[in-house]
Design an enzyme around this catalytic site. Structure first.
Site, PDB file in Angstrom:
ATOM      1  N   ASP A   1       0.793  -1.236   0.000  1.00  0.00           N
ATOM      2  CA  ASP A   1       0.000   0.000   0.000  1.00  0.00           C
ATOM      3  C   ASP A   1       0.823   1.282   0.000  1.00  0.00           C
ATOM      4  OD1 ASP A   1       0.708  -0.289   2.705  1.00  0.00           O
ATOM      5  OD2 ASP A   1      -1.200   0.534   3.416  1.00  0.00           O
TER       6      ASP A   1
ATOM      7  N   LEU B   1       3.990   1.680  -0.880  1.00  0.00           N
ATOM      8  CA  LEU B   1       4.739   1.778  -2.144  1.00  0.00           C
ATOM      9  C   LEU B   1       3.812   2.268  -3.259  1.00  0.00           C
ATOM     10  CD1 LEU B   1       7.144   1.353  -4.043  1.00  0.00           C
ATOM     11  CD2 LEU B   1       6.387  -1.012  -4.311  1.00  0.00           C
TER      12      LEU B   1
ATOM     13  N   TYR C   1      -1.486 -13.638   1.566  1.00  0.00           N
ATOM     14  CA  TYR C   1      -0.170 -13.095   1.920  1.00  0.00           C
ATOM     15  C   TYR C   1       0.819 -14.175   2.334  1.00  0.00           C
ATOM     16  CZ  TYR C   1      -2.801  -8.735   2.822  1.00  0.00           C
ATOM     17  OH  TYR C   1      -3.604  -7.630   2.728  1.00  0.00           O
TER      18      TYR C   1
ATOM     19  N   ARG D   1       4.050 -13.180   4.207  1.00  0.00           N
ATOM     20  CA  ARG D   1       4.842 -12.017   4.605  1.00  0.00           C
ATOM     21  C   ARG D   1       5.306 -12.075   6.062  1.00  0.00           C
ATOM     22  NH1 ARG D   1       0.326  -7.406   4.071  1.00  0.00           N
ATOM     23  NH2 ARG D   1       2.177  -6.107   3.923  1.00  0.00           N
TER      24      ARG D   1
ATOM     25  N   ASN E   1      -6.203   1.719   6.237  1.00  0.00           N
ATOM     26  CA  ASN E   1      -6.082   0.471   5.455  1.00  0.00           C
ATOM     27  C   ASN E   1      -6.239  -0.773   6.334  1.00  0.00           C
ATOM     28  OD1 ASN E   1      -6.018   0.204   2.722  1.00  0.00           O
ATOM     29  ND2 ASN E   1      -3.868   0.835   2.504  1.00  0.00           N
TER      30      ASN E   1
ATOM     31  N   LYS F   1     -12.740   7.853   1.202  1.00  0.00           N
ATOM     32  CA  LYS F   1     -12.968   7.276  -0.127  1.00  0.00           C
ATOM     33  C   LYS F   1     -14.113   6.282  -0.031  1.00  0.00           C
ATOM     34  CE  LYS F   1      -8.893   6.445   0.739  1.00  0.00           C
ATOM     35  NZ  LYS F   1      -7.682   5.633   0.946  1.00  0.00           N
TER      36      LYS F   1
ATOM     37  N   ALA G   1     -17.180   3.388  -5.891  1.00  0.00           N
ATOM     38  CA  ALA G   1     -17.905   4.010  -6.997  1.00  0.00           C
ATOM     39  C   ALA G   1     -18.785   5.169  -6.526  1.00  0.00           C
ATOM     40  CB  ALA G   1     -18.762   2.959  -7.698  1.00  0.00           C
TER      41      ALA G   1
ATOM     42  N   ALA H   1      -6.977   0.981  -5.715  1.00  0.00           N
ATOM     43  CA  ALA H   1      -7.870   2.128  -5.986  1.00  0.00           C
ATOM     44  C   ALA H   1      -7.615   3.207  -4.937  1.00  0.00           C
ATOM     45  CB  ALA H   1      -9.328   1.685  -5.949  1.00  0.00           C
TER      46      ALA H   1
ATOM     47  N   ASP I   1      -5.035   3.493  -2.786  1.00  0.00           N
ATOM     48  CA  ASP I   1      -3.640   3.962  -2.735  1.00  0.00           C
ATOM     49  C   ASP I   1      -3.346   4.930  -3.880  1.00  0.00           C
ATOM     50  OD1 ASP I   1      -3.435   2.108  -0.691  1.00  0.00           O
ATOM     51  OD2 ASP I   1      -2.584   0.563  -1.988  1.00  0.00           O
TER      52      ASP I   1
HETATM   53  N1  LIG Z   1     -16.023   0.957  -9.284  1.00  0.00           N
HETATM   54  C1  LIG Z   1     -15.422   2.153  -9.297  1.00  0.00           C
HETATM   55  N2  LIG Z   1     -15.751   3.075 -10.238  1.00  0.00           N
HETATM   56  C2  LIG Z   1     -15.157   4.287 -10.264  1.00  0.00           C
HETATM   57  N3  LIG Z   1     -14.234   4.697  -9.383  1.00  0.00           N
HETATM   58  C3  LIG Z   1     -13.858   3.820  -8.423  1.00  0.00           C
HETATM   59  C4  LIG Z   1     -14.435   2.508  -8.321  1.00  0.00           C
HETATM   60  N4  LIG Z   1     -13.865   1.879  -7.265  1.00  0.00           N
HETATM   61  C5  LIG Z   1     -12.985   2.753  -6.728  1.00  0.00           C
HETATM   62  N5  LIG Z   1     -12.988   3.929  -7.408  1.00  0.00           N
HETATM   63  C6  LIG Z   1     -12.189   5.140  -7.129  1.00  0.00           C
HETATM   64  O1  LIG Z   1     -11.144   4.812  -6.235  1.00  0.00           O
HETATM   65  C7  LIG Z   1     -11.276   5.506  -4.992  1.00  0.00           C
HETATM   66  C8  LIG Z   1     -10.886   4.590  -3.863  1.00  0.00           C
HETATM   67  O2  LIG Z   1     -11.705   3.447  -3.875  1.00  0.00           O
HETATM   68  P1  LIG Z   1     -12.104   2.646  -2.566  1.00  0.00           P
HETATM   69  O3  LIG Z   1     -12.742   1.381  -3.009  1.00  0.00           O
HETATM   70  O4  LIG Z   1     -12.896   3.519  -1.694  1.00  0.00           O
HETATM   71  O5  LIG Z   1     -10.666   2.424  -1.889  1.00  0.00           O
HETATM   72  P2  LIG Z   1      -9.941   1.072  -1.393  1.00  0.00           P
HETATM   73  O6  LIG Z   1      -9.250   0.502  -2.585  1.00  0.00           O
HETATM   74  O7  LIG Z   1      -8.962   1.578  -0.387  1.00  0.00           O
HETATM   75  O8  LIG Z   1     -11.017   0.204  -0.799  1.00  0.00           O
HETATM   76  C9  LIG Z   1     -12.742   5.973  -4.921  1.00  0.00           C
HETATM   77  O9  LIG Z   1     -12.871   7.142  -4.147  1.00  0.00           O
HETATM   78  C10 LIG Z   1     -13.052   6.191  -6.407  1.00  0.00           C
HETATM   79  O10 LIG Z   1     -12.616   7.476  -6.792  1.00  0.00           O
HETATM   80  O1  LIG Z   2      -2.733  -5.565   1.609  1.00  0.00           O
HETATM   81  C1  LIG Z   2      -1.550  -5.236   1.587  1.00  0.00           C
HETATM   82  O2  LIG Z   2      -0.772  -5.428   2.521  1.00  0.00           O
HETATM   83  C2  LIG Z   2      -1.021  -4.527   0.419  1.00  0.00           C
HETATM   84  O3  LIG Z   2      -0.322  -3.562   0.619  1.00  0.00           O
HETATM   85  C3  LIG Z   2      -1.383  -5.031  -0.934  1.00  0.00           C
HETATM   86  C4  LIG Z   2      -2.111  -4.103  -1.857  1.00  0.00           C
HETATM   87  O4  LIG Z   2      -1.231  -3.620  -2.866  1.00  0.00           O
HETATM   88  C5  LIG Z   2      -2.797  -2.943  -1.190  1.00  0.00           C
HETATM   89  O5  LIG Z   2      -3.406  -3.369  -0.016  1.00  0.00           O
HETATM   90  C6  LIG Z   2      -3.837  -2.346  -2.086  1.00  0.00           C
HETATM   91  O6  LIG Z   2      -4.584  -1.406  -1.354  1.00  0.00           O
HETATM   92  P1  LIG Z   2      -5.987  -0.773  -1.771  1.00  0.00           P
HETATM   93  O7  LIG Z   2      -5.689   0.606  -2.304  1.00  0.00           O
HETATM   94  O8  LIG Z   2      -6.745  -0.686  -0.494  1.00  0.00           O
HETATM   95  O9  LIG Z   2      -6.592  -1.699  -2.778  1.00  0.00           O
END
Ligand SMILES: Nc1ncnc2c1ncn2[C@@H]1O[C@H](COP(=O)(O)OP(=O)(O)O)[C@@H](O)[C@H]1O
Ligand SMILES: O=C(O)C(=O)C[C@H](O)[C@H](O)COP(=O)(O)O
Length: 292
Positions: free
Chosen positions: A19, A21, A90, A92, A154, A214, A217, A245, A247
């Site tokens: 995450d 990185l 994982y 790790r 996270n 965040k 969608a 998404a 990160d």
């Molecule tokens: N299905 C999607 N359609 C459009 N944008 C998306 C979608 N999923 C994620 N995103 C974008 O990525 C951002 C982070 O997504 P989110 O799922 O909340 O984070 P995480 O990966 O940490 O669970 C959102 O605020 C949005 O801008």
């Molecule tokens: O889980 C872990 O330890 C990791 O770091 C692997 C993934 O690369 C990130 O978790 C992705 O993070 P999201 O932006 O929440 O999808």
């Protein structure tokens, strides 16, 4: 970590991710060339660690702060997909990164040499308890010294010894931060928040002046110094892999925000980058596919 992502036909593609990185990578891709982005971690002395260092340098991420530990290797994870939504396996437990905060002087020196510090709940989760305390003492110190400290909770329950340790330590992470960037689905599922307002309130009450939530969608909600705003997500034709998404959003947001101090415009930029990222496999999407 080394990342294994789906390449079709039962094949797996090797990449590098994790995450913090991922966030450094997207920040580097989006920030002014004159700014520097450095990665603070620990790696081993094996060929995979060498390859990772070369990969970071190729991307323009500074590697001088990376500690190399004899006899160690990086962690490994695999992305599992169901309808584009990711889950992770994982390997790790013994990774070099677990020792990233084992040298307190080195950690302090690195933080003193920077204006912005970014860390996450995963950073805290992989550390031995006393090293997590060391890191938290340094992030508190950095915030008190006026540095901009950014934290993404996270939440990964599997990485924590217990729910209570996870809740307390993540709360301490938020308390030591200037900006908290959680994902609402995680906060609702693991900390019981019944609304975005509840998440914002909880982190502001802990002492984080700025919160950016965040919500997949459903876009992103910001509360910067009490001023609330909403930014809708971009429409994505096909969600291929949601890994990173959040990160990528964080990295893109910070790159713009540190330059412009305009939180709403920076979030509008970040939703565009994140939309491109969920349209491709793996955590790190090549810069020429980000539409920058
Ligand atoms: N299905 C999607 N359609 C459009 N944008 C998306 C979608 N999923 C994620 N995103 C974008 O990525 C951002 C982070 O997504 P989110 O799922 O909340 O984070 P995480 O990966 O940490 O669970 C959102 O605020 C949005 O801008
Ligand atoms: O889980 C872990 O330890 C990791 O770091 C692997 C993934 O690369 C990130 O978790 C992705 O993070 P999201 O932006 O929440 O999808």
């Amino acid at each position: 970590m080394v990342e294994l992502s789906q390449a079709g036909g039962g094949l797996l593609r090797k990449g590098f991710a994790g995450d913090t990185l991922n966030t450094a990578w997207y920040a580097r891709a989006c920030i002014q060339p004159a700014w520097s982005v450095d990665y603070f971690t620990a790696l081993g002395d094996d060929a995979m660690s060498d390859e990772m260092i070369a990969f970071f340098e190729e991307a323009g991420i500074g590697t001088n702060l990376i500690r190399r530990i004899k006899g160690k290797a990086p962690g490994l994870y695999m992305i599992n997909l169901r309808n584009g939504e990711r889950s992770f396996s994982y390997w790790r437990d013994n990774s070099a990164a677990r020792q990233l905060a084992a040298d307190p002087d080195r950690l302090r020196e690195a933080i003193e040499g920077t204006d912005v510090v970014y860390f996450s709940g995963i950073t805290l989760a992989i550390l031995p308890r006393e090293d997590a305390d060391t890191l938290l003492a340094e992030t508190r110190r950095a915030k008190a010294a006026g540095k901009f400290v950014v934290f993404d909770p996270n939440i990964r329950p599997r990485l924590w010894a217990s729910y209570d340790v996870m809740h307390t330590t993540i709360s301490e992470g938020a308390r030591s931060s200037s900006l908290v960037m959680p994902s609402f689905d995680d906060e609702a599922l693991h900390f019981g928040d019944d609304s975005i307002e509840a998440t914002i309130h909880r982190y502001r009450a802990l002492g984080a002046p700025n919160v950016l939530i965040k919500n997949g969608a459903d876009g992103a909600t910001l509360n910067f110094a009490g001023q609330e705003d909403f930014v809708p997500a971009e429409t994505v034709k096909e969600v291929v892999d949601t890994t990173s998404a959040g990160d990528s959003f964080n990295g893109a947001f910070l790159a713009k925000y540190l330059e412009t101090k305009d939180a709403v415009a920076s979030a509008c930029f970040a939703v565009k980058v994140a939309a491109r990222v969920v349209s491709e496999h793996g955590a790190l999407v090549a810069k020429d596919k980000l539409g920058l």
